[in-house]
Scaffold this motif. Structure first.
Motif, PDB file in Angstrom:
ATOM      1  N   PHE A  43      -0.369   4.370  -2.212  1.00 21.25           N
ATOM      2  CA  PHE A  43      -1.198   5.398  -1.594  1.00 21.25           C
ATOM      3  C   PHE A  43      -0.411   6.251  -0.600  1.00 21.25           C
ATOM      4  O   PHE A  43       0.521   5.765   0.044  1.00 21.25           O
ATOM      5  CB  PHE A  43      -2.378   4.759  -0.841  1.00 21.25           C
TER       6      PHE A  43
ATOM      7  N   THR B  66      -5.244  -3.013   5.892  1.00 26.47           N
ATOM      8  CA  THR B  66      -4.562  -1.911   6.576  1.00 26.47           C
ATOM      9  C   THR B  66      -3.732  -2.465   7.731  1.00 26.47           C
ATOM     10  O   THR B  66      -3.806  -3.664   8.043  1.00 26.47           O
ATOM     11  CB  THR B  66      -5.565  -0.898   7.143  1.00 26.47           C
TER      12      THR B  66
ATOM     13  N   ALA C  52       0.821  -1.205   0.000  1.00 24.36           N
ATOM     14  CA  ALA C  52       0.000   0.000   0.000  1.00 24.36           C
ATOM     15  C   ALA C  52       0.856   1.256   0.000  1.00 24.36           C
ATOM     16  O   ALA C  52       0.467   2.291  -0.574  1.00 24.36           O
ATOM     17  CB  ALA C  52      -0.943  -0.006   1.200  1.00 24.36           C
TER      18      ALA C  52
ATOM     19  N   SER D 126      -6.841   6.917  -0.352  1.00 26.80           N
ATOM     20  CA  SER D 126      -7.211   5.797  -1.216  1.00 26.80           C
ATOM     21  C   SER D 126      -7.122   6.131  -2.699  1.00 26.80           C
ATOM     22  O   SER D 126      -7.423   5.283  -3.535  1.00 26.80           O
ATOM     23  CB  SER D 126      -8.644   5.336  -0.895  1.00 26.80           C
TER      24      SER D 126
ATOM     25  N   ARG E 198      -9.437   1.489  -0.997  1.00 24.32           N
ATOM     26  CA  ARG E 198      -8.189   1.227  -1.720  1.00 24.32           C
ATOM     27  C   ARG E 198      -8.355   0.076  -2.710  1.00 24.32           C
ATOM     28  O   ARG E 198      -7.828   0.125  -3.830  1.00 24.32           O
ATOM     29  CB  ARG E 198      -7.075   0.919  -0.708  1.00 24.32           C
TER      30      ARG E 198
ATOM     31  N   GLY F  18      -8.239  -5.219  -0.012  1.00 24.75           N
ATOM     32  CA  GLY F  18      -7.437  -4.217   0.673  1.00 24.75           C
ATOM     33  C   GLY F  18      -7.232  -4.568   2.132  1.00 24.75           C
ATOM     34  O   GLY F  18      -8.132  -5.120   2.774  1.00 24.75           O
TER      35      GLY F  18
ATOM     36  N   SER G 205     -10.119   1.449  -5.730  1.00 31.93           N
ATOM     37  CA  SER G 205      -9.254   2.260  -6.584  1.00 31.93           C
ATOM     38  C   SER G 205      -8.414   1.389  -7.502  1.00 31.93           C
ATOM     39  O   SER G 205      -8.262   1.667  -8.696  1.00 31.93           O
ATOM     40  CB  SER G 205      -8.342   3.147  -5.725  1.00 31.93           C
TER      41      SER G 205
ATOM     42  N   SER H 209      -9.655   0.290   3.664  1.00 30.63           N
ATOM     43  CA  SER H 209      -9.204  -0.881   2.910  1.00 30.63           C
ATOM     44  C   SER H 209     -10.129  -1.161   1.729  1.00 30.63           C
ATOM     45  O   SER H 209      -9.677  -1.534   0.639  1.00 30.63           O
ATOM     46  CB  SER H 209      -9.112  -2.104   3.824  1.00 30.63           C
TER      47      SER H 209
END
Length: 475
Positions: free
Chosen positions: A199, A237, A195, A204, A253, A235, A256, A250
């Motif tokens: 990001f 975290t 991530a 996100s 993301r 996703g 995306s 999450s």
């Protein structure tokens, strides 16, 4: 000695030594055809070790490949690899230990030692056997009842509980550029994008640089994935923040990344998304390294191409720097003395294509004085990066990798007891013996890697900050 069965294969290696002697010599291993009995729930591997009549003292050096705990003999590095199905098995476990034994513990000059090891049954016509200290060899498989087997094998066949099965061999690699990782188990592929590469903190939306990374991932996935099907983007975290916010982040993301992937993959794929917040950490702990490994986006799909190692890399660069010795081909690399070890010599004895894999034999020798244990195979933290979550230690043979300017490819491994110990992995090849070589007596390690590029004629073999072998020829 009775006649050996048809199909037995022999291979030679330097004789591992005892702490009590500096005697050298050659040891020959005869690997018999594997006898399998589905009715009895096992297959039997027989390996004979022969020593020439050199007049030297008895040696128990090969027995470093066995460890005894509480009366149980545990064979280290004996595996069966069924190339046709892409599956591998370690020896069977019984209620009172491992199904493995030898008729004697030492090999006299001119004498022999016979090892018997039981595995799960198999139906293949032939199977590859990793023989620690020697090599990987292919032998026939015969189907027969256990009534004619040695008494110990009959006891194993009659055992009420036998734990073990053939499971899928797994491959993995890490990008040295994007730090993305990939793990392949059969047709199932898991691509992980850190991530922190994609990001900004607590955001996100993909940056322009991150969009290029996802685009590369999409193109690689499109080449490797089945012609149609489902692709899942998940996703994750770290543990910072409250559960509700982490779940929302999450999921956002994952969306995306999925939105960027869909036009690249096309309409034949269904791209689904999930957010799992911090519920499924890959690394335990609250250190920044652990949290960085847990912040990730995972993309899973069913692969179809022969090479499913989807590494999201970038333009080629130079090989990463190393503090270790660098040599070419099969030259000998000498590492400097370490606080735990004297200087050590290493060389690649052989490298060849076997059953769709690359099989290497690495030889380590202590040229000047006795060696105990040490960082033979590099520093796991530096080697594995995000892959450190796999649990390999500094002494693991898994740190010996294939290296390109953009990618590090790890040895093939497997999960022998995935239901009971889901995170336990074993390499398909040698394990690290407790005793390292003594002067004049090198020890050999068998290493198996995925054959990422079947057209390649050479590869670079690397143990970070220990030694690097450039342009090793593939025979």
């Amino acid at each position: 000695m009775p006649a050996r069965p048809a199909g037995a294969v022999s291979v030679e290696a330097p004789m591992p030594l005892d702490w009590s002697t500096d005697l050298g010599g050659t040891l020959k291993a005869w690997v018999h055809p594997v006898q399998s009995s589905a009715a009895d729930g096992l297959s039997l591997l027989t390996v004979e070790l022969e020593r020439p009549a050199d007049g030297g003292a008895p040696s128990s050096g090969f027995m470093i490949n066995f460890t005894s705990t509480g009366g149980s003999t545990a064979p280290s590095g004996f595996n069966l690899f069924d190339a046709a199905s892409g599956t591998v098995a370690q020896p069977l476990k019984l209620t009172d230990g491992w199904a493995a034994t030898s008729d004697v513990d030492v090999i006299e000059a001119g004498g022999s030692l016979t090892i018997s090891v039981a595995f799960p049954p198999l139906t293949a016509a032939s199977v590859f056997v990793t023989v620690p200290g020697f090599d990987m060899v292919e032998v026939p498989v015969t189907q027969e009842a256990s009534t004619a087997w040695p008494d110990i094998a009959k006891e194993w066949a009659a055992a009420p509980e036998k734990v073990g099965a053939f499971v899928g061999a797994e491959s993995s690699a890490v990008s040295l550029v994007t730090q993305s990782t990939v793990e392949v188990a059969g047709d199932q592929v898991l691509v992980e994008l850190p991530a922190d590469v994609l990001f900004a903190f607590n955001k996100s939306n993909l940056s322009s640089k991150a969009q290029k990374v996802v685009d590369k991932a999409g193109r690689k996935i499109a080449e490797a994935a089945a012609a149609s099907g489902e692709i899942t983007v998940v996703g994750h975290t770290d543990d910072q923040g409250d559960a509700s916010s982490n779940m929302t982040l999450s999921k956002a993301r994952a969306e995306s990344v999925a939105d960027r992937l869909r036009p690249i993959l096309g309409s034949t794929f269904v791209v689904k998304t999930e957010g799992r917040g911090s519920k499924e950490p890959k690394v335990q702990g609250t250190s920044e390294d652990a949290r960085a490994a847990n912040r990730r986006v995972e993309i899973t799909f069913t692969g179809r191409s022969a090479n499913k190692l989807v590494v999201v890399d970038d333009v080629p660069t130079e090989l990463p720097e190393t503090l270790g010795a660098v040599v070419t081909g099969m030259e000998t690399a000498r590492t400097d003395a370490h606080v735990l070890n004297p200087e050590l010599d290493a060389r690649v004895v052989s490298l060849r294509r076997v059953g769709g894999q690359l099989v290497g034999v690495l030889e380590i020798a202590a040229p000047t004085t006795r060696a105990s244990s040490g960082l033979l195979f590099g520093d796991a933290t530096r080697t594995l990066g995000n892959m450190a979550k796999r649990g390999w230690g500094s002494f693991s043979i898994a740190n010996v990798t294939l290296l390109t300017p953009t990618t590090r490819v790890f040895p093939v491994d497997f999960r022998p007891e995935a239901d009971t110990y889901p995170h336990e992995r074993r390499v398909l090849g040698s394990q690290i013996p407790e005793m390292l070589p003594v002067p004049g007596g090198p020890h050999r390690y068998v290493i198996v890697w995925p054959d990422v590029d079947p057209s390649a004629t050479t590869v670079t073999v690397d143990a970070p900050d220990a030694y690097r072998f450039l342009d090793v020829p593939i025979s």
